[in-house]
Write an enzyme that holds these catalytic residues in place. Structure first.
Site, PDB file in Angstrom:
ATOM      1  N   TYR A  94       0.859  -1.188   0.000  1.00 28.36           N
ATOM      2  CA  TYR A  94       0.000   0.000   0.000  1.00 28.36           C
ATOM      3  C   TYR A  94       0.892   1.233   0.000  1.00 28.36           C
ATOM      4  O   TYR A  94       2.081   1.165   0.341  1.00 28.36           O
ATOM      5  CB  TYR A  94      -0.927  -0.015   1.226  1.00 28.36           C
ATOM      6  N   ASN A 193     -20.069  -2.416  -7.791  1.00 29.21           N
ATOM      7  CA  ASN A 193     -20.547  -3.127  -6.609  1.00 29.21           C
ATOM      8  C   ASN A 193     -19.593  -2.970  -5.426  1.00 29.21           C
ATOM      9  O   ASN A 193     -19.852  -3.483  -4.345  1.00 29.21           O
ATOM     10  CB  ASN A 193     -20.721  -4.617  -6.926  1.00 29.21           C
ATOM     11  N   VAL A 196     -17.016   1.874  -2.681  1.00 32.80           N
ATOM     12  CA  VAL A 196     -17.062   3.197  -3.307  1.00 32.80           C
ATOM     13  C   VAL A 196     -18.177   3.234  -4.343  1.00 32.80           C
ATOM     14  O   VAL A 196     -18.950   4.197  -4.404  1.00 32.80           O
ATOM     15  CB  VAL A 196     -15.711   3.557  -3.964  1.00 32.80           C
ATOM     16  N   ASP A 217     -19.583  -9.763 -15.118  1.00 34.74           N
ATOM     17  CA  ASP A 217     -20.648 -10.764 -15.244  1.00 34.74           C
ATOM     18  C   ASP A 217     -20.473 -11.809 -14.140  1.00 34.74           C
ATOM     19  O   ASP A 217     -19.354 -12.110 -13.738  1.00 34.74           O
ATOM     20  CB  ASP A 217     -20.578 -11.437 -16.623  1.00 34.74           C
ATOM     21  N   ARG A 218     -21.600 -12.323 -13.624  1.00 41.19           N
ATOM     22  CA  ARG A 218     -21.538 -13.270 -12.505  1.00 41.19           C
ATOM     23  C   ARG A 218     -22.828 -14.074 -12.479  1.00 41.19           C
ATOM     24  O   ARG A 218     -23.815 -13.695 -13.113  1.00 41.19           O
ATOM     25  CB  ARG A 218     -21.359 -12.511 -11.193  1.00 41.19           C
ATOM     26  N   PHE A 310      -7.056   9.766  -7.815  1.00 38.87           N
ATOM     27  CA  PHE A 310      -7.566  10.245  -6.532  1.00 38.87           C
ATOM     28  C   PHE A 310      -7.162   9.289  -5.424  1.00 38.87           C
ATOM     29  O   PHE A 310      -7.320   8.071  -5.542  1.00 38.87           O
ATOM     30  CB  PHE A 310      -9.089  10.396  -6.531  1.00 38.87           C
ATOM     31  N   TRP A 311      -6.645   9.866  -4.323  1.00 33.82           N
ATOM     32  CA  TRP A 311      -6.306   9.107  -3.122  1.00 33.82           C
ATOM     33  C   TRP A 311      -6.766   9.932  -1.939  1.00 33.82           C
ATOM     34  O   TRP A 311      -6.310  11.069  -1.749  1.00 33.82           O
ATOM     35  CB  TRP A 311      -4.798   8.854  -3.073  1.00 33.82           C
ATOM     36  N   LEU A 312      -7.684   9.384  -1.153  1.00 29.56           N
ATOM     37  CA  LEU A 312      -8.266  10.145  -0.046  1.00 29.56           C
ATOM     38  C   LEU A 312      -7.194  10.625   0.935  1.00 29.56           C
ATOM     39  O   LEU A 312      -7.280  11.741   1.458  1.00 29.56           O
ATOM     40  CB  LEU A 312      -9.324   9.304   0.679  1.00 29.56           C
ATOM     41  N   LYS A 368     -19.452  -6.738   2.394  1.00 26.26           N
ATOM     42  CA  LYS A 368     -18.230  -6.299   3.072  1.00 26.26           C
ATOM     43  C   LYS A 368     -18.176  -6.951   4.450  1.00 26.26           C
ATOM     44  O   LYS A 368     -19.166  -7.008   5.159  1.00 26.26           O
ATOM     45  CB  LYS A 368     -18.229  -4.768   3.208  1.00 26.26           C
TER      46      LYS A 368
END
Length: 373
Positions: A94, A193, A196, A217-218, A310-312, A368
């Site tokens: 990270y 999904n 974010v 697809d799923r 973008f990175w918070l 989640k």
């Protein structure tokens, strides 16, 4: 049960660099101001001492609790999610890695137990979330500096509070900061999904924006489509459908999107660019496919498309703590109005962390994982 608040002898005041000492066999004296229960209880935390596969390197350990200094807040954690960035930290890949050993988890919600004499912003009973990454939220309780916390209303759902500080903030800023969108304008995104993605759908709907949402697809595609449309998605399409010529008809009733949000990279991001309006912007905030973003020369020249990231964490560095607090309260307002809900969640007790970590790394995850303390 009452908790033993043990004093740490070598206490580090630094906000993010509290060294984590595994509890030794001997029990230090309880802080004088606290009554200890007969059997005594220790802080339990998910700690990793080196980088590797998260389910292998993360261990449930007992830690001592630091003494509560004048500007400190003693917090009992209530719930903390497992986000992709929380998986990347123990893995060692990270952008911002804590000093080891570290307690996992960058996000979550806790309840204030006690405060130091100089603390004015929060009081016992209040709910708080981390103001910064790296605090280590996967633990039963902790002592944090007041400036590391933001108070949130305790009348919002627990899962909303636990998942408030990262994904909805990212969604809101990306919708606001890159293109001046007006009600009726459209936005296209992949990974719709994701945490974010679900927040983008709801915040966009609250702002009067229309969303084109791309998913892989799923087997349970219809169920997912219904769920995202219930959140306010206008179109839900698969990566494969996005590549077909029929897409022109799907979008003919709406203006071409001036904003694309990319969390995948590779072919998926190339397709998003193909559907962007001239002069539009694609914002990349993740790279799930682990493939580069490829933009054709003609798209850049003839459509003048802009590629941004973008990175918070960077946004927070560039803005004051008050501005982040304002963002959090704006999102709480949407939650109060019923316009922003938590992503689909599964609550898992802290001791079942290995199962939760393994599950959170599965493909096509529909819920989640949230650790409850």
């Amino acid at each position: 049960s009452m908790w033993v608040r043990a004093l740490w002898e070598a206490r580090t005041p630094a906000l993010l660099r509290r060294r984590l000492l595994p509890a030794s066999g001997c029990r230090p004296p309880a802080a004088a101001s606290c009554s200890a229960s007969a059997e005594g209880s220790r802080v339990r935390a998910l700690v990793y001492g080196h980088h590797g596969h998260p389910a292998k390197v993360v261990e449930l350990k007992n830690l001592e609790l630091a003494a509560v200094g004048g500007s400190d807040v003693h917090v009992k954690m209530l719930a903390a999610p497992i986000n992709p960035s929380d998986i990347s930290c123990p893995s060692g890949n990270y952008g911002l890695l804590p000093q080891l050993p570290a307690v996992g988890g960058n996000e979550g919600v806790g309840q204030v137990v006690a405060v130091g004499s100089n603390v004015t912003g929060v009081k016992p009973g209040d709910w708080v979330i981390p103001a910064t990454a790296g605090l280590g939220t996967w633990r039963t309780e902790a002592v944090f500096s007041e400036e590391a916390l933001i108070g949130v209303p305790s009348d919002i759902p627990l899962q909303s509070a636990a998942t408030l500080g990262v994904n909805p903030c990212t969604a809101y800023r990306m919708l606001k900061d890159f293109e001046q969108l007006q009600p009726g304008d459209s936005v296209i995104q992949n990974a719709s999904n994701s945490g974010v993605g679900q927040a983008v759908i709801q915040i966009a709907a609250a702002l009067g924006l229309r969303t084109i949402n791309v998913v892989r697809d799923r087997p349970d595609l219809q169920k997912l489509t219904d769920r995202l449309k219930n959140l306010g998605a206008e179109h839900v399409i698969t990566e494969e459908e996005l590549r077909t010529h029929e897409m022109k008809n799907v979008f003919k009733d709406m203006p071409p999107p001036r904003l694309a949000l990319n969390c995948v990279g590779g072919k998926s991001s190339t397709e998003l660019l193909r559907h962007l309006a001239p002069g539009g912007t694609m914002v990349t905030y993740g790279g799930m496919a682990k493939q580069p973003v490829i933009a054709s020369v003609s798209q850049l020249i003839f459509k003048d498309l802009k590629l941004r990231g973008f990175w918070l964490s960077q946004w927070k560095k560039d803005h004051s703590p008050d501005q982040f607090k304002e963002l959090i309260l704006t999102l709480c307002d949407l939650i109060h109005r019923g316009q922003l809900t938590a992503p689909a969640c599964s609550e898992v007790p802290l001791q079942d962390y290995q199962c939760a970590l393994e599950t959170s790394m599965q493909p096509f995850l529909s819920t989640k994982q949230i650790l409850t303390m």
